[in-house]
Structures are given as C-alpha cells and as structure tokens.
Design a protein around this motif. Structure first.
Motif, PDB file in Angstrom:
ATOM      1  N   VAL A  16       0.853  -1.189   0.000  1.00 33.49           N
ATOM      2  CA  VAL A  16       0.000   0.000   0.000  1.00 33.49           C
ATOM      3  C   VAL A  16       0.885   1.234   0.000  1.00 33.49           C
ATOM      4  N   SER A  17       0.591   2.170  -0.899  1.00 27.69           N
ATOM      5  CA  SER A  17       1.312   3.439  -0.891  1.00 27.69           C
ATOM      6  C   SER A  17       0.348   4.613  -0.840  1.00 27.69           C
ATOM      7  N   GLY A  18      -0.926   4.343  -1.058  1.00 28.05           N
ATOM      8  CA  GLY A  18      -1.916   5.402  -1.149  1.00 28.05           C
ATOM      9  C   GLY A  18      -2.206   5.786  -2.593  1.00 28.05           C
ATOM     10  N   SER A  19      -1.430   5.264  -3.543  1.00 29.71           N
ATOM     11  CA  SER A  19      -1.653   5.556  -4.960  1.00 29.71           C
ATOM     12  C   SER A  19      -2.925   4.845  -5.427  1.00 29.71           C
ATOM     13  N   ASP A  69       7.675   8.320  10.367  1.00 31.32           N
ATOM     14  CA  ASP A  69       6.952   7.102  10.722  1.00 31.32           C
ATOM     15  C   ASP A  69       5.483   7.428  11.011  1.00 31.32           C
ATOM     16  N   ARG A  70       5.243   8.527  11.714  1.00 22.77           N
ATOM     17  CA  ARG A  70       3.867   8.953  12.011  1.00 22.77           C
ATOM     18  C   ARG A  70       3.110   9.250  10.711  1.00 22.77           C
ATOM     19  N   LEU A  71       3.774   9.941   9.787  1.00 23.80           N
ATOM     20  CA  LEU A  71       3.141  10.268   8.507  1.00 23.80           C
ATOM     21  C   LEU A  71       2.836   9.001   7.697  1.00 23.80           C
ATOM     22  N   ALA A  72       3.723   8.019   7.770  1.00 28.91           N
ATOM     23  CA  ALA A  72       3.485   6.755   7.075  1.00 28.91           C
ATOM     24  C   ALA A  72       2.270   6.053   7.668  1.00 28.91           C
ATOM     25  N   ARG A  73       2.149   6.063   8.985  1.00 31.25           N
ATOM     26  CA  ARG A  73       0.989   5.435   9.637  1.00 31.25           C
ATOM     27  C   ARG A  73      -0.307   6.144   9.224  1.00 31.25           C
ATOM     28  N   GLU A  74      -0.264   7.467   9.154  1.00 33.88           N
ATOM     29  CA  GLU A  74      -1.439   8.228   8.726  1.00 33.88           C
ATOM     30  C   GLU A  74      -1.813   7.893   7.281  1.00 33.88           C
ATOM     31  N   ARG A  75      -0.811   7.748   6.423  1.00 31.38           N
ATOM     32  CA  ARG A  75      -1.075   7.416   5.018  1.00 31.38           C
ATOM     33  C   ARG A  75      -1.704   6.028   4.911  1.00 31.38           C
ATOM     34  N   LEU A  76      -1.233   5.075   5.717  1.00 35.82           N
ATOM     35  CA  LEU A  76      -1.817   3.734   5.705  1.00 35.82           C
ATOM     36  C   LEU A  76      -3.265   3.779   6.187  1.00 35.82           C
ATOM     37  N   GLY A  93      -6.238 -10.199  10.344  1.00 35.20           N
ATOM     38  CA  GLY A  93      -4.926  -9.782   9.849  1.00 35.20           C
ATOM     39  C   GLY A  93      -4.487  -8.501  10.522  1.00 35.20           C
ATOM     40  N   HIS A  94      -3.371  -7.963  10.073  1.00 32.14           N
ATOM     41  CA  HIS A  94      -2.806  -6.761  10.684  1.00 32.14           C
ATOM     42  C   HIS A  94      -2.321  -5.813   9.602  1.00 32.14           C
ATOM     43  N   ALA A  95      -2.511  -4.523   9.845  1.00 32.62           N
ATOM     44  CA  ALA A  95      -1.934  -3.504   8.977  1.00 32.62           C
ATOM     45  C   ALA A  95      -0.559  -3.161   9.550  1.00 32.62           C
ATOM     46  N   LEU A  96       0.441  -3.116   8.680  1.00 34.94           N
ATOM     47  CA  LEU A  96       1.817  -2.877   9.129  1.00 34.94           C
ATOM     48  C   LEU A  96       2.440  -1.681   8.431  1.00 34.94           C
ATOM     49  N   VAL A  97       3.261  -0.947   9.179  1.00 36.41           N
ATOM     50  CA  VAL A  97       4.145   0.060   8.606  1.00 36.41           C
ATOM     51  C   VAL A  97       5.548  -0.474   8.799  1.00 36.41           C
ATOM     52  N   VAL A 107       8.759  -8.261   0.126  1.00 33.66           N
ATOM     53  CA  VAL A 107       9.240  -9.637  -0.047  1.00 33.66           C
ATOM     54  C   VAL A 107       9.567 -10.262   1.311  1.00 33.66           C
ATOM     55  N   ARG A 108      10.181  -9.483   2.220  1.00 33.80           N
ATOM     56  CA  ARG A 108      10.481  -9.992   3.568  1.00 33.80           C
ATOM     57  C   ARG A 108       9.196 -10.281   4.337  1.00 33.80           C
ATOM     58  N   THR A 109       8.219  -9.389   4.250  1.00 33.07           N
ATOM     59  CA  THR A 109       6.980  -9.548   5.011  1.00 33.07           C
ATOM     60  C   THR A 109       6.189 -10.760   4.534  1.00 33.07           C
ATOM     61  N   ALA A 110       6.203 -11.008   3.228  1.00 28.22           N
ATOM     62  CA  ALA A 110       5.467 -12.148   2.665  1.00 28.22           C
ATOM     63  C   ALA A 110       6.381 -13.365   2.601  1.00 28.22           C
ATOM     64  N   GLY A 111       6.997 -13.706   3.715  1.00 29.75           N
ATOM     65  CA  GLY A 111       7.961 -14.798   3.731  1.00 29.75           C
ATOM     66  C   GLY A 111       7.460 -16.091   4.324  1.00 29.75           C
ATOM     67  N   ARG A 112       6.212 -16.136   4.783  1.00 30.68           N
ATOM     68  CA  ARG A 112       5.679 -17.359   5.388  1.00 30.68           C
ATOM     69  C   ARG A 112       5.138 -18.311   4.323  1.00 30.68           C
TER      70      ARG A 112
END
Length: 188
Positions: A16-19, A69-76, A93-97, A107-112
């Motif tokens: 997610v980038s907000g685009s 980091d705060r701005l990224a959380r707001e964008r998410l 599930g969980h939303a992550l920054v 790629v790291r996050t989707a490693g399971r």
C-alpha cells in the motif's frame, strides 16, 4: 505415515502506498482473502528521504524519523479508509508500517508458507520506469511466494488519458468519454 502439522493461515500481504494502483490492489487482495477465508495484511513501506545512509549522516534527520513514521501510519490509515470506509477491513490480519525500501520490505513480510503477495502493476510511462524502480517487478522477480500483480482499473486508465489531454491542452471528446466511463464495471 508421519503426522503433518497444519500450515499457518493463508495471508494476503498487499503493498500500500496510497496511490490509485495500490488502492485497487488492496481492494482485490481483500476480495481474494474474503473468498478464501484468509487474512489480509496491508503493508506500507517507507524509508527516509535519501535512504537510511542519509538519515544516519545528518543528526537532524534522526529527529525527523519519528515524524516520518507517524506520517506513514497516517497514510496507511487513510488508504484503509479510502478502500473500506474505515480502518477496519472486516478481515482477520494486521496492517503494518515497515521501514525500508518497498520491494525488499514486501518480499520480507510475505515470507511465510502460504503467503500471497499482492502488488499494483502497470500505469507507468517510460520516463517513470527509467527514473524509479518498479516495486511490482522487484517482487515478481524475488518473492518466494506467489505474487498477484493487479493492473490498474479501467477507470484509472481513462482518467490518466484525460489528464494527458488536459496537460497538452487538447480538446476532449465528451461523447467518447461518456461511453468509456459507462463501460467500466461497477467497483472497478
């Protein structure tokens, strides 16, 4: 016969980038997760302007990391609201920054085992491809799990064409635009 342990729940990890492309991808990931009874993990990856080396060199940048980091959380959160109407996706599930370059972070996050990585694809001109690396191409080339690359919605493509015509000050064919917008399926 050996006893096998149940695998972890399937997760749809979506970049997610907000685009508009990432919002389309998140909507598609939510539909797939709902259909398969899976978890939805929206992930917004960010890094300091100039990357981590620049942030380490300049003391003022260290102070700004918390703000970024705060701005990224707001964008998410805004992206979640744009797609779902609230920050609740209605799915487990969980939303992550995550701090890092988007491609490697996804790629790291989707490693399971059982993960599916969902990214927006397309909608980039030659100049943008030359100047900025493609997150979707990075993920397609390096992810150990299946990757679903979601093309832009037809509405987004039509809107981009209108913007190009406006930027070039070319007249718009309103009848053709009307036909194109009427042909876009609901929810696209």
């Amino acid at each position: 016969m050996s006893e096998s342990r149940p695998s972890s729940a399937t997760r749809f990890v979506v970049g997610v980038s907000g685009s508009p492309g990432s919002l389309t991808a998140m909507s598609r990931a939510a539909d797939e997760a709902r259909r398969r009874g899976a978890e939805l993990w929206p992930v917004l990856a960010w890094e300091p302007p100039g990357g981590d080396p620049a942030a380490r060199r300049f003391p003022a940048a260290a102070v700004m990391v918390e703000e970024w980091d705060r701005l990224a959380r707001e964008r998410l959160l805004k992206a979640l609201c744009d797609v779902f109407g609230s920050t609740d996706t209605g799915l487990p599930g969980h939303a992550l920054v995550v701090r890092g370059a988007p491609g490697p972070a996804l790629v790291r996050t989707a490693g399971r085992e059982g993960d599916v990585l969902v990214v927006g694809a397309g909608g980039r001109g030659r100049l943008r491809r030359a100047l900025w690396p493609s997150v979707s191409r990075y993920c397609l080339a390096r992810a150990a799990c299946p990757v679903l690359a979601v093309p832009p919605s037809p509405l987004q493509t039509a809107l981009a064409a209108v913007r190009r015509r406006n930027a070039l000050r070319l007249p718009l064919d309103m009848e053709r635009l009307q036909r194109e917008f009427e042909s876009v399926p609901p929810g696209a």
